[in-house]
Design a protein around this motif. Structure first.
Motif, PDB file in Angstrom:
ATOM      1  N   LEU A 149      33.487  69.544  71.509  1.00  8.99           N
ATOM      2  CA  LEU A 149      33.409  70.603  70.498  1.00  8.99           C
ATOM      3  C   LEU A 149      34.510  70.507  69.446  1.00  8.99           C
ATOM      4  O   LEU A 149      34.344  70.994  68.327  1.00  8.99           O
ATOM      5  N   ASN A 182      33.674  69.543  77.510  1.00  8.17           N
ATOM      6  CA  ASN A 182      33.027  70.283  76.430  1.00  8.17           C
ATOM      7  C   ASN A 182      34.015  70.685  75.346  1.00  8.17           C
ATOM      8  O   ASN A 182      33.667  70.696  74.164  1.00  8.17           O
ATOM      9  N   VAL A 191      25.604  72.893  74.898  1.00  2.00           N
ATOM     10  CA  VAL A 191      26.724  72.959  75.840  1.00  2.00           C
ATOM     11  C   VAL A 191      26.283  73.655  77.128  1.00  2.00           C
ATOM     12  O   VAL A 191      26.571  73.177  78.236  1.00  2.00           O
ATOM     13  N   ALA A 192      25.574  74.755  77.004  1.00  4.61           N
ATOM     14  CA  ALA A 192      25.109  75.478  78.192  1.00  4.61           C
ATOM     15  C   ALA A 192      24.193  74.598  79.046  1.00  4.61           C
ATOM     16  O   ALA A 192      24.341  74.540  80.282  1.00  4.61           O
ATOM     17  N   HIS A 232      20.949  74.604  69.117  1.00  6.79           N
ATOM     18  CA  HIS A 232      22.236  75.121  68.666  1.00  6.79           C
ATOM     19  C   HIS A 232      23.317  74.536  69.582  1.00  6.79           C
ATOM     20  O   HIS A 232      23.059  74.257  70.756  1.00  6.79           O
ATOM     21  N   ASN A 233      24.506  74.352  69.049  1.00  7.13           N
ATOM     22  CA  ASN A 233      25.599  73.775  69.843  1.00  7.13           C
ATOM     23  C   ASN A 233      25.829  74.529  71.155  1.00  7.13           C
ATOM     24  O   ASN A 233      26.038  73.923  72.199  1.00  7.13           O
ATOM     25  N   ALA A 234      25.778  75.852  71.090  1.00  7.50           N
ATOM     26  CA  ALA A 234      26.005  76.651  72.310  1.00  7.50           C
ATOM     27  C   ALA A 234      24.930  76.364  73.354  1.00  7.50           C
ATOM     28  O   ALA A 234      25.225  76.269  74.551  1.00  7.50           O
TER      29      ALA A 234
END
Length: 148
Positions: A94, A90, A41-42, A36-38
């Motif tokens: 995004l 980020n 990024v994390a 997942h994108n989140a």
């Protein structure tokens, strides 16, 4: 320490190296694993901090400093710079439509990632200059080397 733009650029490039390694690796792993994108990024943020601190610690440790002290120096030197870079790069990735969903073979993915690192470098350099002029950020590393 003289706070010139050249000193700020050098400090920012140093920080960008660790951030870029972590950011690119995190995005590549996240994209390859279809996270997942989140999560991507994390992962990128965590790896950017790990590589950023590690690169700083490597130089400090070479000067004969104990591991615990080297970690403290790295935290003091790089935390704000890495945090600013991570927020900026980020945000760029995004906001580029489709960049996070593009595959590793996509020019869109790599162009967005490259652009995000450029934006992060350009906007973090003045932050680093301001911090160095106040004896903070990367100035901690330079001051530490001078005093030991």
């Amino acid at each position: 320490m003289t706070t010139t733009w050249a000193v700020a650029v050098q400090a920012t490039l140093h920080c960008l190296t660790g951030c870029a390694i972590g950011e690119v690796l995190g995005m590549v792993i996240g994209t390859a694993l279809v996270l997942h994108n989140a999560a991507s990024v994390a992962l990128s943020i965590v790896l950017a901090f790990v590589f950023g601190y590690t690169l700083t610690m490597r130089g400090v440790l070479r000067a004969g400093v104990a591991l615990r002290t080297a970690l403290k120096v790295a935290l003091a030197a790089d935390t704000v710079s890495i945090a600013v870079m991570e927020i900026l790069d980020n945000t760029v990735v995004l906001t580029v439509p489709g960049a996070m969903d593009a595959g590793l073979t996509s020019m869109l993915f790599w162009a967005a990632l490259a652009a995000s690192l450029l934006v992060a470098f350009l906007l973090t350099t003045p932050v680093n200059r301001w911090m160095i002029s106040r004896g903070k950020g990367h100035a901690v590393v330079h001051e530490y080397h001078r005093s030991h």
